[in-house]
Scaffold this motif. Structure first.
Motif, mmCIF file in Angstrom:
data_model
loop_
_atom_site.group_PDB
_atom_site.id
_atom_site.type_symbol
_atom_site.label_atom_id
_atom_site.label_comp_id
_atom_site.label_asym_id
_atom_site.label_seq_id
_atom_site.Cartn_x
_atom_site.Cartn_y
_atom_site.Cartn_z
ATOM 1 N N SER A 140 -4.881 1.410 -12.928
ATOM 2 C CA SER A 140 -4.340 0.209 -13.565
ATOM 3 C C SER A 140 -2.982 -0.142 -12.986
ATOM 4 N N LYS A 141 -2.638 -1.414 -13.118
ATOM 5 C CA LYS A 141 -1.373 -1.918 -12.569
ATOM 6 C C LYS A 141 -0.222 -1.584 -13.524
ATOM 7 N N ILE A 142 0.933 -1.341 -12.930
ATOM 8 C CA ILE A 142 2.158 -1.153 -13.711
ATOM 9 C C ILE A 142 2.726 -2.549 -13.966
ATOM 10 N N LEU A 143 2.980 -2.863 -15.217
ATOM 11 C CA LEU A 143 3.399 -4.226 -15.562
ATOM 12 C C LEU A 143 4.656 -4.669 -14.830
ATOM 13 N N THR A 144 5.611 -3.759 -14.657
ATOM 14 C CA THR A 144 6.886 -4.154 -14.053
ATOM 15 C C THR A 144 6.792 -4.413 -12.551
ATOM 16 N N THR A 145 5.814 -3.779 -11.868
ATOM 17 C CA THR A 145 5.718 -3.941 -10.410
ATOM 18 C C THR A 145 4.486 -4.732 -9.971
ATOM 19 N N GLY A 146 3.464 -4.794 -10.818
ATOM 20 C CA GLY A 146 2.225 -5.461 -10.442
ATOM 21 C C GLY A 146 1.379 -4.640 -9.482
ATOM 22 N N LYS A 147 1.802 -3.415 -9.214
ATOM 23 C CA LYS A 147 1.053 -2.528 -8.313
ATOM 24 C C LYS A 147 0.451 -1.377 -9.127
ATOM 25 N N SER A 148 -0.608 -0.797 -8.583
ATOM 26 C CA SER A 148 -1.239 0.342 -9.226
ATOM 27 C C SER A 148 -0.327 1.563 -9.162
ATOM 28 N N TRP A 149 -0.459 2.449 -10.135
ATOM 29 C CA TRP A 149 0.267 3.727 -10.119
ATOM 30 C C TRP A 149 -0.325 4.658 -9.070
ATOM 31 N N CYS A 150 -1.501 4.343 -8.572
ATOM 32 C CA CYS A 150 -2.232 5.191 -7.616
ATOM 33 C C CYS A 150 -1.923 4.742 -6.186
ATOM 34 N N PRO A 151 -1.198 5.557 -5.407
ATOM 35 C CA PRO A 151 -0.807 5.139 -4.058
ATOM 36 C C PRO A 151 -1.994 4.830 -3.137
ATOM 37 N N ASP A 152 -3.085 5.595 -3.232
ATOM 38 C CA ASP A 152 -4.260 5.317 -2.401
ATOM 39 C C ASP A 152 -4.883 3.971 -2.764
ATOM 40 N N CYS A 153 -4.831 3.615 -4.050
ATOM 41 C CA CYS A 153 -5.378 2.332 -4.510
ATOM 42 C C CYS A 153 -4.567 1.172 -3.937
ATOM 43 N N VAL A 154 -3.252 1.333 -3.889
ATOM 44 C CA VAL A 154 -2.368 0.291 -3.349
ATOM 45 C C VAL A 154 -2.699 0.032 -1.875
ATOM 46 N N VAL A 155 -2.961 1.105 -1.128
ATOM 47 C CA VAL A 155 -3.267 0.980 0.300
ATOM 48 C C VAL A 155 -4.641 0.333 0.514
ATOM 49 N N ALA A 156 -5.619 0.677 -0.310
ATOM 50 C CA ALA A 156 -6.987 0.169 -0.143
ATOM 51 C C ALA A 156 -7.145 -1.274 -0.625
ATOM 52 N N GLU A 157 -6.328 -1.686 -1.575
ATOM 53 C CA GLU A 157 -6.508 -2.989 -2.215
ATOM 54 C C GLU A 157 -6.547 -4.171 -1.238
ATOM 55 N N PRO A 158 -5.611 -4.297 -0.290
ATOM 56 C CA PRO A 158 -5.662 -5.466 0.598
ATOM 57 C C PRO A 158 -6.915 -5.504 1.479
ATOM 58 N N VAL A 159 -7.418 -4.342 1.881
ATOM 59 C CA VAL A 159 -8.630 -4.284 2.708
ATOM 60 C C VAL A 159 -9.820 -4.822 1.906
ATOM 61 N N ILE A 160 -9.964 -4.341 0.689
ATOM 62 C CA ILE A 160 -11.081 -4.749 -0.159
ATOM 63 C C ILE A 160 -10.947 -6.219 -0.549
ATOM 64 N N ASP A 161 -9.734 -6.649 -0.907
ATOM 65 C CA ASP A 161 -9.508 -8.051 -1.287
ATOM 66 C C ASP A 161 -9.929 -8.997 -0.170
ATOM 67 N N GLN A 162 -9.578 -8.649 1.059
ATOM 68 C CA GLN A 162 -9.916 -9.500 2.197
ATOM 69 C C GLN A 162 -11.433 -9.639 2.342
ATOM 70 N N ILE A 163 -12.149 -8.547 2.147
ATOM 71 C CA ILE A 163 -13.602 -8.562 2.319
ATOM 72 C C ILE A 163 -14.302 -9.301 1.180
ATOM 73 N N ILE A 164 -13.823 -9.130 -0.053
ATOM 74 C CA ILE A 164 -14.509 -9.832 -1.151
ATOM 75 C C ILE A 164 -14.186 -11.324 -1.165
ATOM 76 N N LYS A 165 -13.106 -11.733 -0.498
ATOM 77 C CA LYS A 165 -12.814 -13.170 -0.375
ATOM 78 C C LYS A 165 -13.813 -13.834 0.557
ATOM 79 N N GLU A 166 -14.260 -13.113 1.582
ATOM 80 C CA GLU A 166 -15.272 -13.612 2.523
ATOM 81 C C GLU A 166 -16.339 -12.540 2.706
ATOM 82 N N PRO A 167 -17.148 -12.316 1.667
ATOM 83 C CA PRO A 167 -18.091 -11.206 1.723
ATOM 84 C C PRO A 167 -19.127 -11.373 2.829
ATOM 85 N N PRO A 168 -19.503 -10.248 3.454
ATOM 86 C CA PRO A 168 -20.443 -10.282 4.564
ATOM 87 C C PRO A 168 -21.911 -10.288 4.147
#
Length: 132
Positions: free
Chosen positions: A35-63
């Motif tokens: 889940s996201k931390i309200l004050t930062t808008g980022k997940s408490w999970c560092p691996d999730c923060v790194v993976a998020e932009p990759v997944i977001d890009q793909i679901i915006k233009e799914p293959p």
């Protein structure tokens, strides 16, 4: 052009309700993330923060094109909730999550990508394209 429908669920109960709403016979892909931390808008999970932009890009233009995909972003809760061995995400036999982030196709327990795999754009694209 594919039809990807995006949902957001909070916690295990929210996930189960969302899957129920979508209904049986549908292709459902879920991303389990901290889940996201309200004050930062980022997940408490560092691996999730790194993976998020990759997944977001793909679901915006799914293959995927031939089938509709229902995509659920599932926020598992804060660190304490996630670490509880009794949390539904860990005990549900259809999930058996051991780490986050995890991307899985609901109903196909063996079809999943976890942690560092989710930073590999090609693996994530293949996950959506590869119909088993």
């Amino acid at each position: 052009m594919s039809a990807l429908k995006h949902y957001t669920a909070q916690g295990y109960d929210g996930f189960k309700q969302t899957v129920e709403t979508i209904g049986k016979g549908q292709r459902i892909v879920a991303l389990f993330t901290g889940s996201k931390i309200l004050t930062t808008g980022k997940s408490w999970c560092p691996d999730c923060v790194v993976a998020e932009p990759v997944i977001d890009q793909i679901i915006k233009e799914p293959p995927v094109s031939e089938t509709d995909v229902h995509f659920i972003t599932v926020f598992v809760g804060n660190r304490e909730v996630w670490r509880d061995p009794a949390v539904g995400f860990r005990t549900d036999p259809s999930l058996k999550l051991t780490c986050i982030p995890t991307l899985l196709e609901v109903g196909k327990k063996a079809k999943r990508l976890t942690e560092d795999q989710l930073t590999n754009k090609n693996l994530v694209i293949e996950f959506f394209v590869d119909e088993e």
